[in-house]
Design a protein around this motif. Structure first.
Motif, short mmCIF file in Angstrom:
data_model
loop_
_atom_site.label_atom_id
_atom_site.label_comp_id
_atom_site.label_asym_id
_atom_site.label_seq_id
_atom_site.Cartn_x
_atom_site.Cartn_y
_atom_site.Cartn_z
N UNK A 135 0.51 3.51 -2.03
CA UNK A 135 1.53 4.52 -1.74
C UNK A 135 2.33 4.88 -2.99
N UNK A 136 2.56 3.94 -3.88
CA UNK A 136 3.20 4.28 -5.14
C UNK A 136 2.29 5.20 -5.95
N UNK A 137 0.99 4.94 -5.91
CA UNK A 137 0.05 5.86 -6.56
C UNK A 137 0.10 7.25 -5.96
N UNK A 138 0.24 7.32 -4.62
CA UNK A 138 0.35 8.61 -3.94
C UNK A 138 1.58 9.37 -4.43
N UNK A 139 2.69 8.66 -4.65
CA UNK A 139 3.91 9.32 -5.10
C UNK A 139 3.75 9.92 -6.49
N UNK B 105 -7.51 9.66 -5.43
CA UNK B 105 -8.04 10.78 -6.21
C UNK B 105 -8.28 11.99 -5.32
N UNK B 106 -8.76 11.76 -4.09
CA UNK B 106 -8.95 12.87 -3.16
C UNK B 106 -7.64 13.54 -2.80
N UNK B 107 -6.59 12.76 -2.59
CA UNK B 107 -5.28 13.35 -2.31
C UNK B 107 -4.78 14.15 -3.50
#
Length: 325
Positions: free
Chosen positions: A238-242, A301-303
């Motif tokens: 989730x930190x990566x998503x941010x 990566x997809x997000x």
């Protein structure tokens, strides 16, 4: 970015979700088949391999489209309506795919199938929570409720340290950590619901044991005992998503997110070999430190691709309006 009053059209969001889903599906299938080739478990015939790869890409694409579309909706505006609609969309499509695959493979479809999509729904809700906390007013509400926690000695040191666009270290850690409770807790809840449904099936048949072929298809969620281990995995993802869902997105932001996922998850998988009682760790298994983080890296990566296509491309890239609700 320019044109702050513009909102992305539904067509643009759907196109971004579809294209990124195809790329993500190809990456997942390539990784899966690459491991099969390395272990010698892949089919020897070219025709079987081609059918397997094509089917895998098609099914994975259909599964990723609703998930990535739901993520784009909450990135654009994490309202209650977008979160509820996204969760319903992810659940409905995932349930349809699960039932369809079960019927095609002659697997009995019982009540447990209702719990299978809950894991993906939990991941979506965790992403929505992290995005809302970090970029759409959630963190500010927490700070206000806590009485200006930025001034506390535990937080003041990292309160203003920037790690990404519009993202401080403190804001990112708080958002990812709290959202990870949603993600990991959702997996525990999914596992509990699945166990409850299995109990209902057993009591309905009057038997203490119910055996399904291909039982791994029905493995849902995680037991409560695995929550402490799952939480850092969820938090790192989730930190990566941010890093990739902020107001700007560059290759450097994606690489930061990937580095966080790889660093945290690989280290966590290596710990049994580094700490007493020094249990051996197999580097080449799916749960080993080399391959375990790959799924989250590919999904991240997809997000990132979906967000870039939806908000950061074209003659007039779109800016998402901050919403507090």
């Amino acid at each position: 970015m320019s044109n702050p009053e513009a909102d992305p059209s539904s067509r643009r969001l759907l196109s971004a979700a579809l294209l990124s889903s195809v790329l993500t599906a190809v990456a997942f299938v390539a990784f899966a088949w690459g491991r099969l080739l390395l272990t010698g478990d892949a089919p020897s015939g070219f025709g079987e391999t081609l059918i397997g790869v094509s089917t895998g890409v098609a099914l994975s694409t259909v599964a990723f489209v609703p998930f990535l579309l739901a993520v784009l909706l909450v990135v654009a505006s994490p309202s209650r309506r977008s979160v509820a609609g996204g969760a319903a969309l992810v659940y409905a499509i995932d349930l349809s795919l699960t039932v369809g695959q079960a019927l095609l493979n002659a697997i009995p479809v019982g009540p447990v199938v209702l719990a299978v999509p809950l894991a993906r729904v939990a991941t979506f809700l965790a992403v929505a929570t992290a995005v809302w906390l970090a970029f759409h007013g959630g963190y500010d509400r927490l700070v206000s409720a806590a009485g200006n926690a930025d001034q506390h000695p535990l937080f003041a040191v990292v309160a203003d340290r920037r790690i990404g666009p519009a993202l401080s270290l403190q804001r990112g850690l708080v958002a990812a950590g709290l959202a990870a409770l949603v993600g990991a807790g959702g997996l525990v809840l999914a596992g509990g619901i699945a166990d409850l449904l299995r109990t209902v099936v057993r009591s309905g048949t009057g038997s203490s044991v119910v055996v399904f072929p291909h039982a791994r298809v029905w493995n849902v969620g995680i037991p409560l005992a695995h929550f402490p281990k799952e939480w850092p995995f969820e938090a790192s993802f989730l930190l990566g998503v941010l890093f990739v869902t902020g107001p700007r997105l560059g290759l450097r932001d994606l690489l930061k997110g990937i580095a966080v996922v790889l660093g945290v998850q690989s280290t966590a998988e290596l710990l049994p070999a580094l700490l007493p009682p020094f249990r051996p760790v197999d580097l080449w298994t799916a749960s080993g430190p080399l391959f375990s983080p790959v799924s989250d890296v590919l999904l991240l990566s997809g997000i990132a691709v979906a967000v870039w296509l939806a908000f950061h491309t074209g003659p007039a890239p779109l800016r998402r309006r901050p919403r507090s609700e």
